[in-house]
Scaffold this motif. Structure first.
Motif, PDB file in Angstrom:
ATOM      1  N   TRP A   1       0.824  -1.207   0.000  1.00 34.12           N
ATOM      2  CA  TRP A   1       0.000   0.000   0.000  1.00 34.12           C
ATOM      3  C   TRP A   1       0.862   1.262   0.000  1.00 34.12           C
ATOM      4  CZ3 TRP A   1      -3.973   2.761  -0.996  1.00 34.12           C
ATOM      5  CH2 TRP A   1      -4.327   3.875  -0.235  1.00 34.12           C
TER       6      TRP A   1
ATOM      7  N   ALA B   1       2.379   1.613  -3.476  1.00 32.48           N
ATOM      8  CA  ALA B   1       1.492   1.312  -4.603  1.00 32.48           C
ATOM      9  C   ALA B   1       1.655   2.323  -5.736  1.00 32.48           C
ATOM     10  CB  ALA B   1       0.044   1.264  -4.129  1.00 32.48           C
ATOM     11  N   GLY B   2       1.717   3.607  -5.380  1.00 39.06           N
ATOM     12  CA  GLY B   2       1.861   4.630  -6.410  1.00 39.06           C
ATOM     13  C   GLY B   2       3.171   4.515  -7.164  1.00 39.06           C
TER      14      GLY B   2
ATOM     15  N   SER C   1      -3.358   7.153  -9.817  1.00 39.47           N
ATOM     16  CA  SER C   1      -4.257   7.700  -8.797  1.00 39.47           C
ATOM     17  C   SER C   1      -5.679   7.162  -8.967  1.00 39.47           C
ATOM     18  CB  SER C   1      -4.270   9.230  -8.879  1.00 39.47           C
ATOM     19  OG  SER C   1      -2.985   9.747  -8.611  1.00 39.47           O
TER      20      SER C   1
ATOM     21  N   ILE D   1      -5.834   3.465  -7.867  1.00 46.27           N
ATOM     22  CA  ILE D   1      -5.800   3.308  -6.415  1.00 46.27           C
ATOM     23  C   ILE D   1      -7.151   3.682  -5.805  1.00 46.27           C
ATOM     24  CG2 ILE D   1      -4.780   4.200  -4.286  1.00 46.27           C
ATOM     25  CD1 ILE D   1      -2.134   4.438  -5.780  1.00 46.27           C
TER      26      ILE D   1
ATOM     27  N   SER E   1      -9.865   0.965  -6.983  1.00 48.11           N
ATOM     28  CA  SER E   1      -9.621  -0.363  -6.408  1.00 48.11           C
ATOM     29  C   SER E   1      -9.845  -0.366  -4.898  1.00 48.11           C
ATOM     30  CB  SER E   1      -8.202  -0.830  -6.727  1.00 48.11           C
ATOM     31  OG  SER E   1      -7.236   0.053  -6.179  1.00 48.11           O
ATOM     32  N   GLY E   2      -9.673   0.788  -4.265  1.00 48.23           N
ATOM     33  CA  GLY E   2      -9.906   0.857  -2.827  1.00 48.23           C
ATOM     34  C   GLY E   2     -11.342   0.536  -2.436  1.00 48.23           C
TER      35      GLY E   2
ATOM     36  N   GLY F   1      -4.614  -2.088 -11.633  1.00 46.13           N
ATOM     37  CA  GLY F   1      -5.792  -1.815 -10.817  1.00 46.13           C
ATOM     38  C   GLY F   1      -6.439  -3.082 -10.301  1.00 46.13           C
TER      39      GLY F   1
ATOM     40  N   LEU G   1      -4.413  -4.459  -7.334  1.00 49.21           N
ATOM     41  CA  LEU G   1      -4.667  -3.691  -6.115  1.00 49.21           C
ATOM     42  C   LEU G   1      -6.053  -3.990  -5.555  1.00 49.21           C
ATOM     43  CD1 LEU G   1      -3.146  -0.176  -6.914  1.00 49.21           C
ATOM     44  CD2 LEU G   1      -2.192  -1.980  -5.477  1.00 49.21           C
TER      45      LEU G   1
END
Length: 409
Positions: A232, A235-236, A250, A253, A256-257, A307, A310
Motif C-alpha cells: 500500500w 502502490a503509487g 491515482s 488506487i 480499487s480501494g 488496478g 490492487l
C-alpha cells in the motif's frame, strides 16, 4: 468478587449494536481513515510545513500506540461504558480545541494527547467488539465503517473547508466523536459474552498450548499487516515504475480501494456459517497472487492489470484482518487479547513502509513484492493451527454461557 452461581446470558445482540459499537471504535481514532486529508490540511491550509505536518501526524500515531498499550491493562479493570464515555468526551474537547493551536509545538503536544485518549478508547472499544456474540461480524463491520467513512470524509472535505474554514478537518473529527457519544448511550446496556475458550476442553485451554496459539496468531497478524501495508505504501511508485501515468495510478488506487468495502462485508455476511479457514485460505493466497501480479518481471503490467491486482489486495485485506481479530476475541474471555492484537496490527502496519524502504531498489520493486507474497503465505501457515482449533469448537453465539461478573464490566 467471585460469582457463586450460574448466570444465564442471552448471547445474541441486535444488529444495530454491531453497527453502533463499530462506529464508536472507529471514532476513537477517526483521523486514521482520512489521514491524507489531515496531512494536506496541516500542510496546505493551516500553514505548517510538510515536515511539520508529518511529525504532527506521527505524534498522534505514537500517542495512539501508547494509549492502546495502556488499554491492555485497563480492559478488565474498568467499566467499558464509563471509560469510553470519558475518552470520547475528552476527544471532542481535544479535536475542537486543536483549531486553536496556532504553534507547531502546541499542536504537536495536543495531537499526542489526543492520540493517547483515542488509543485508550480504541483498546476498550475493541475489547467490547471481541465480547459480542459474533466477533466476525463485529470486526468486519468495524473495517467496513473505517473504509466507507474515510472515503466519504476525503471526498467531502474540500467543500467542507470552503464552508467551515481552514480547521474543517478538526470540526469533522469533533462531529464524529460527538456522534459516537450519542450512539454510546444506545448500547450502554448491551450484555457481553466471554470468548469461546469458556466452553473448551481443559486440554485445549492449557496455558502452554494457549500461549502457543496466541503467539502464532499475533505473528500471523503482524506479518500479514506488514506485507499489505508495504504494498500500500509503495502502490503509487510501483505503478509509475512500469510507465503507468500518474493520473491512471491515482485513479486505479481510488477505484480499487472500493473493493475493501466488499471485503469488509464478507465476515459480516458470512458470520460463522462458513469456517474461517475456508475463507482465510483463498484470501491469503489471493493476497500473495496480487503481489505477484504487480511484479513486472512475471507479467507485462498495464493500468488494468495494475488496478485489478490492487483491488484483489484491498478485497482480501480487511477480510483477513477482521477474521484474525475475531479469532483473537475467542482466545480470550475478557477481550484483552483483542486489544493486544489491535496493537500488534498497528505495529505491523507501521513496519510495512520500513520493509518497503529496505527492499525497494531504484524503481525495482520485485524483491519487495516477492517478499510480501512470501509473508502472506507464511501468515497462513502460522494462523492455520489456532484457527483450525477454534473452528472445531461450538460458537458462543449458539450456547448458553456462565459469565463471571468481572466480564460484564
Amino acid at each position: 468478587m467471585r460469582h457463586s452461581g450460574s448466570l444465564p446470558v442471552n448471547t445474541q445482540q441486535p444488529f444495530f449494536a454491531y453497527v453502533f459499537l463499530a462506529f464508536i471504535a472507529m471514532a476513537t481514532l477517526a483521523y486514521l481513515n482520512y489521514l491524507p486529508a489531515l496531512v494536506s490540511s496541516l500542510a496546505s491550509v493551516l500553514g505548517f510545513t510538510q515536515t511539520q505536518a508529518g511529525e504532527i501526524v506521527a505524534a498522534n500515531g505514537y500517542g495512539a500506540l501508547a494509549g492502546s498499550a495502556i488499554a491492555i491493562y485497563l480492559v478488565n479493570k474498568l467499566r467499558w461504558q464509563s471509560t469510553l464515555l470519558s475518552c470520547l468526551a475528552l476527544l471532542c474537547l481535544l479535536e475542537l480545541t486543536s483549531a486553536l493551536a496556532n504553534s507547531y509545538a502546541l499542536m504537536l503536544g495536543w495531537r499526542f494527547v489526543a492520540g493517547i485518549a483515542g488509543g485508550i478508547g480504541l483498546g476498550m472499544a475493541v475489547s467490547v467488539l471481541a465480547r459480542l456474540a459474533n466477533p466476525d461480524r463485529a470486526f468486519g463491520m468495524l473495517l467496513f465503517i473505517q473504509f466507507s467513512s474515510g472515503s466519504l470524509v476525503i471526498y467531502l472535505l474540500p467543500q467542507l473547508t470552503l464552508w467551515l474554514g481552514a480547521n474543517a478537518v478538526f470540526y469533522v473529527s469533533t462531529a464524529i466523536a460527538a456522534l459516537a457519544l450519542m450512539l454510546l448511550h444506545c448500547v450502554k446496556a448491551i450484555t457481553l459474552t466471554p470468548g469461546a475458550l469458556a466452553n473448551v476442553d481443559s486440554a485445549v485451554s492449557k496455558p502452554a498450548r494457549r500461549l502457543s496459539y496466541v503467539t502464532l496468531l499475533l505473528l500471523a497478524i503482524a506479518l500479514y499487516q506488514a506485507a499489505a501495508s508495504a504494498i500500500w505504501a509503495y502502490a503509487g511508485l510501483i505503478g509509475q515504475s512500469v510507465a503507468i501515468s500518474a493520473d491512471k495510478v491515482s485513479s486505479a488506487i481510488a477505484v480499487s480501494g472500493l473493493a475493501g468495502l466488499a471485503g469488509a462485508m464478507l465476515p459480516v455476511l458470512s458470520g460463522r456459517r462458513v469456517s474461517r479457514l475456508t475463507l482465510l485460505l483463498p484470501a491469503t493466497a489471493l493476497s500473495a497472487l496480487s503481489a505477484l501480479l504487480l511484479t513486472f518481471n512475471l507479467f507485462p503490467i498495464d493500468a488494468i492489470l495494475y488496478g485489478s491486482a490492487l483491488a484483489l489486495l484491498f478485497f482480501c485485506w480487511p477480510a483477513v484482518v477482521s477474521l484474525l481479530l475475531a479469532v483473537s476475541a475467542e482466545l480470550d474471555s475478557c477481550g484483552r487479547l483483542a486489544t493486544i492484537a489491535t496493537l500488534v496490527s498497528s505495529l505491523g502496519l507501521a513496519t510495512g513502509p520500513l520493509l518497503g524502504a529496505a527492499l525497494a531498489d531504484n524503481n525495482n520493486f520485485s524483491a519487495l513484492l516477492f517478499s510480501c507474497a512470501a509473508l502472506f503465505l507464511l501468515s497462513y501457515l502460522l494462523l492455520f493451527i489456532p484457527v483450525r482449533v477454534l473452528d472445531r469448537l461450538p460458537t458462543t453465539a449458539n450456547s448458553a454461557i456462565d459469565v463471571k461478573p468481572e466480564y460484564q464490566r
